[in-house]
Motif scaffolding. Sequence first.
Motif, short mmCIF file in Angstrom:
data_model
loop_
_atom_site.label_atom_id
_atom_site.label_comp_id
_atom_site.label_asym_id
_atom_site.label_seq_id
_atom_site.Cartn_x
_atom_site.Cartn_y
_atom_site.Cartn_z
N PHE A 144 -0.06 15.38 -2.90
CA PHE A 144 0.41 14.02 -2.64
C PHE A 144 1.51 13.60 -3.62
O PHE A 144 2.27 12.69 -3.35
CB PHE A 144 -0.75 13.03 -2.65
N THR A 190 -7.03 7.81 3.75
CA THR A 190 -5.85 8.48 4.29
C THR A 190 -6.27 9.75 5.04
O THR A 190 -5.70 10.07 6.09
CB THR A 190 -4.83 8.82 3.19
N TYR A 247 2.71 7.10 7.35
CA TYR A 247 3.88 7.31 6.49
C TYR A 247 4.88 8.23 7.19
O TYR A 247 4.54 9.33 7.59
CB TYR A 247 3.46 7.95 5.17
N TYR A 256 2.72 12.26 2.92
CA TYR A 256 2.39 11.18 2.00
C TYR A 256 3.67 10.48 1.60
O TYR A 256 4.78 11.00 1.80
CB TYR A 256 1.71 11.75 0.75
N LEU A 257 3.51 9.33 0.99
CA LEU A 257 4.67 8.59 0.49
C LEU A 257 5.25 9.31 -0.72
O LEU A 257 4.53 9.97 -1.45
CB LEU A 257 4.26 7.18 0.06
N GLN A 289 3.16 8.01 -3.54
CA GLN A 289 1.75 7.88 -3.15
C GLN A 289 0.85 7.57 -4.33
O GLN A 289 -0.13 6.84 -4.23
CB GLN A 289 1.28 9.18 -2.48
N ASN A 297 -1.75 4.65 -4.09
CA ASN A 297 -3.19 4.85 -4.26
C ASN A 297 -3.75 3.97 -5.37
O ASN A 297 -4.89 3.52 -5.30
CB ASN A 297 -3.49 6.31 -4.56
N SER A 315 3.07 -1.61 -0.51
CA SER A 315 3.75 -0.32 -0.62
C SER A 315 5.22 -0.46 -0.27
O SER A 315 6.09 0.12 -0.92
CB SER A 315 3.11 0.71 0.31
#
Lengths: 309, 444
Positions: B111, B211, B222, B396-397, B400, B404, B432
Amino acid sequence: MTTLEPPVAADRPPGPRPPAKRNRRSWKGWGFIGPFVAVFALVFLAPIAYSIYLSLFRDQLIGGNQFVGLDNYTQAIEDDRFWDSLIRVSLFLVVQVPIMLGIALLIALALDSGRLYGKDFFRITIFLPYAVPAVVATLMWGFMYGTRYGLVGDINEAFGVTLPDPLSTDLVLASIGNIVTWEFVGYNMLIFYSALRVIPHSLYEAAEIDGAGQFRVITAIKLPAIRGALVIATIFSIIGSFQLFNEPNILRQLARNAITTDYTPNFYTYSLSFNGQQQNYSAAVAIIMGLITMVIAYIVQLRGMRKGA
Amino acid sequence: MRRTTSRLMRGIAVLSVLALGATACGGSDDSAGGEPVSGDDITAALEKGGTVTVWAWEPTLKTVAADFEKKYPKVKINLVAERSGDKHYTALTNAISAEKGVPDVAQVEYFALSQYALTKGLSDLAPFGADKLKDKYTPGPWNAVNEGDAVYGLPMDSGPMAMFYNKAVFDKHKVAVPTTWDEYVDAARKLHKADPKVFIAADAGDAGFTTSALWQAGSRPYKVDGTNVKVDFSDAKAKKYTDTWQPLIDEKLVAPIAGWTDDWYKGLGDGTLATLVTGAWMPANFVTGVPQASGDWRAAPMPAWTKGDKASAENGGSSLALPTLGKNKELAYAFAEYANSGDGVQTRIDEGAFPATKAELESPEFQSKEFEYFGGQKANEIFAESAANVADDWSYLPFQQYANSIFNDTVGKAYVSDTKLSEGLKTWQDASIKYGKEQGFTVE
């Protein structure tokens, strides 16, 4: 008879010393304060200066580092998360600090009254929690607060009751207040107690002759005499409240949803720096918070120290 | 007075410059450009020798490093294993931005890879030949390490999702082990009714689980294309998740216990928690953390969203990557390759790691391993099947790690107040997006 040679010093023409010599600075004083100044500059001024410097930039994942002037400050002033955390610690301050100082004062007066048996024992046991590191104290209380396997859970089980969960959203601030009170009552008590000890005995004797009761002695002699100590303890407590960090940080492991990452201003700046890599913005928030703390502590000091206020 | 003030100011200026200097100076990099590095170059480097600094907390690497040093006596592996998780990333980020003390090889979880890749913190391993390793790895981990033609790390392990359940609890209350999420909710109700102390699972809001559940459900919240990022939790698949999970929270069927706490381990051990849906790396943690329940637990496939659907997801897992500013690139790559694709893989499996390589996952030896803790069950068969069925296209971002960190501030509210899960996800989405914009991404 031998002629005495006139002393060399006499050769100097009378009158004022030459100005150059007289104005020569003496560096001896600097030698004494030098070590202090060096350490002070290194561990206090330099970090502050560097924080101020940092707060004028913004380092982004995309776009890199750039000078943004006071943008971080404008952002902080408009930041609800920051103000919410400030309101939260202010609430904590107006509730917890009077309770803590009140208890500390009562205990100090009780110890000072000389009517307690085992005075030294009381004094040391009440002071003892202060010697426990905040981290350990919070972990310990965290176990007690547990509704599942902790003390609260055991009480629920043993008596068939359902106590409110101390780590729920509504109660967690009070639970933190309880920990802080437990930690610092002894410390404040000691400040008050030592201030009480230095009151001259002749005042008590005079009061006795005048027929004053214990309560009158407290209000007319003891409290006015320890005014300075009260103000100092209040200022320390204000600063302590605004800097609340350890307790929420550790309790968060047990109550992640109740304690947010912006729970207190200090915790917020920590989260900004270490979770979000927003050191620049974090520095701006920290500086604003520092200024607010300074102003409030200063107001309290001015008001508290004013005679007859 | 004026003079002293200005002297003071000058002092401050000098000191702050000093503090700056400390961060600004640093070694230069011998960057790996796009030039392909041939196998001969790597062999030559191995013969010449040198030291490779590795920052990784994966415990099995210790043996791997020793074996590697034995095989290539001139190479010294300096394994730094003290930091893990957030502390590891903070140290890595600091080292990269200070351009000083950067390790040659670093463990980076899937991630977190794209964040470092995006800021040019990691070298592309394709020129070293990593792009040719594609078929060696299962799709989930490979998908996580590669972006376009670039490969930013070699997959070390993986975490295909599985459901661990306490068979003793299910047997005692005569409840069937759920195979779909609807059955899971039913089982939760039945178990809790039979014994109010039993909960189907512990869930106090965990970004990793949520997620992964969304991933399995087919939601793709995402979307990342370079610096263009899209965050959207409002699709129908996400709704499927919130609709299923919301009753579990509302009816207090999940225990509000955070993962990895004392309460959690106790709950897993004393039958309070009936299931745990998580990555296949969990068994080793069961053995060390919940020894009292040995023999009670079993593994099963993750419950499906529709009966018969085999789609799975990943949870956790990490890779070995080469920071751009690291030195000894050839040696560093040789080590990462040895550990994650070469002989090191078997060594790590023997010590309990869950591999990301197809050959090992499919090998009869691996699949037939009987887990004493799971009553002799061949749990790897289930994990391997899950690994093969990981739904693709998940990303994932690029930030992330931050997202998180604020999960409990936002989605967590659904667990402790009247806020609904879907509303919590929306707040998480907004926060986010806000952060993404502040960091210079183009966010929708």
